[in-house]
Design an enzyme around this catalytic site. Structure first.
Site, PDB file in Angstrom:
ATOM      1  N   LYS A  58      15.774 -19.110 -16.757  1.00  0.00           N
ATOM      2  CA  LYS A  58      14.512 -19.987 -17.119  1.00  0.00           C
ATOM      3  C   LYS A  58      13.157 -19.364 -16.812  1.00  0.00           C
ATOM      4  O   LYS A  58      12.269 -19.364 -17.733  1.00  0.00           O
ATOM      5  CB  LYS A  58      14.538 -21.213 -16.577  1.00  0.00           C
ATOM      6  CG  LYS A  58      15.456 -22.259 -17.067  1.00  0.00           C
ATOM      7  CD  LYS A  58      15.686 -23.614 -16.219  1.00  0.00           C
ATOM      8  CE  LYS A  58      16.710 -24.350 -16.889  1.00  0.00           C
ATOM      9  NZ  LYS A  58      16.687 -25.731 -16.329  1.00  0.00           N
ATOM     10  N   ALA A  79      12.747 -23.982 -11.774  1.00  0.00           N
ATOM     11  CA  ALA A  79      13.564 -24.646 -10.667  1.00  0.00           C
ATOM     12  C   ALA A  79      14.508 -25.314 -11.493  1.00  0.00           C
ATOM     13  O   ALA A  79      14.471 -25.463 -12.721  1.00  0.00           O
ATOM     14  CB  ALA A  79      12.947 -25.606  -9.762  1.00  0.00           C
ATOM     15  N   ASP A  80      15.875 -25.154 -10.900  1.00  0.00           N
ATOM     16  CA  ASP A  80      16.948 -25.789 -11.656  1.00  0.00           C
ATOM     17  C   ASP A  80      17.743 -26.707 -10.526  1.00  0.00           C
ATOM     18  O   ASP A  80      17.958 -25.908  -9.273  1.00  0.00           O
ATOM     19  CB  ASP A  80      18.026 -24.720 -12.196  1.00  0.00           C
ATOM     20  CG  ASP A  80      18.880 -25.404 -13.429  1.00  0.00           C
ATOM     21  OD1 ASP A  80      18.474 -26.308 -13.929  1.00  0.00           O
ATOM     22  OD2 ASP A  80      20.086 -25.419 -12.855  1.00  0.00           O
ATOM     23  N   THR A  81      18.293 -27.708 -10.817  1.00  0.00           N
ATOM     24  CA  THR A  81      19.042 -28.595  -9.974  1.00  0.00           C
ATOM     25  C   THR A  81      20.467 -28.826 -10.434  1.00  0.00           C
ATOM     26  O   THR A  81      20.658 -28.986 -11.662  1.00  0.00           O
ATOM     27  CB  THR A  81      18.420 -29.931  -9.535  1.00  0.00           C
ATOM     28  OG1 THR A  81      17.109 -29.504  -9.165  1.00  0.00           O
ATOM     29  CG2 THR A  81      19.414 -30.798  -8.680  1.00  0.00           C
ATOM     30  N   ALA A 116      17.793 -24.364  -6.965  1.00  0.00           N
ATOM     31  CA  ALA A 116      17.072 -23.007  -6.693  1.00  0.00           C
ATOM     32  C   ALA A 116      15.624 -23.183  -7.401  1.00  0.00           C
ATOM     33  O   ALA A 116      15.463 -23.772  -8.278  1.00  0.00           O
ATOM     34  CB  ALA A 116      17.969 -22.186  -7.732  1.00  0.00           C
TER      35      ALA A 116
END
Length: 199
Positions: A58, A79-81, A116
């Site tokens: 991303k 960010a990624d969850t 992250a």
């Protein structure tokens, strides 16, 4: 540093950056970009490897977007969850039935939430990972059905938003509440300081 680009549509992430006092501008994907394709899980991929890989992809896409649009240079944050339980990655539910199944799986059990975060500042990249444990109370079928009917689970990893109605389901957390929301403020602050921001 005066501001950064936030490559995320999440209003929660924007609010958490506001909380840190960081000026930010959205850097959202074009219609031609297939953001969902970046979130495909690879065979036998762990949740940790998955969330870090997706965040990096991303961020790569956002940096290219910034160059393509000829916008003023500034750091970019992504960010990624993801939610994981029993070795399975629970992404965004495909439909209401999928959301109900996910919530039934989480009912009365403890699961992990991984977020992250990565920041690109010029040629330098800084990354961090937040891992939290969340225990849900035992949910009735009616509770699950009513929550899914509210529409809140759609578009959310693990089919819930801790900052919304699902907060009532959470019996215990160990880790970062803001990380579970989608942007861990402690880790993010550390990355931004490394990138040259004063907090």
């Amino acid at each position: 540093m005066s501001f950064l680009y936030l490559a995320s549509q999440s209003p929660r992430r924007a609010q958490l950056l506001d909380q840190l006092g960081i000026a930010h501008q959205p850097l959202l994907a074009d219609d031609s970009e297939d953001a969902e394709a970046l979130e495909a899980v690879l065979p036998r991929e762990s949740a940790t490897a998955y969330v870090q890989r997706v965040t990096a992809l991303k961020l790569d896409a956002a940096v290219q977007r910034l160059k393509r649009r000829g916008l003023p240079a500034a750091p970019v944050l992504c960010a990624d969850t993801t939610v994981t339980h029993g070795g399975r990655i629970l992404g965004k539910p495909a439909d209401a039935a999928d959301a109900r199944a996910m919530l039934a799986q989480l009912s009365g059990r403890t699961h992990r939430v991984l977020t992250a975060v990565a920041v690109q500042a010029g040629r330098r990249r800084f990354a961090a990972l937040s891992v939290s444990q969340v225990r849900f109370a035992t949910l009735t079928r009616t509770q699950i059905a009513d929550y899914v009917a509210s529409g809140e689970p759609m578009g959310k990893a693990g089919a819930y938003a801790i900052q919304g109605r699902a907060g009532a389901f959470v019996a215990h957390i160990a880790g970062s509440h803001s990380g579970i929301m989608g942007l861990p403020t402690f880790e993010t602050a550390q990355l931004l300081q490394q990138a040259g921001f004063r907090l």
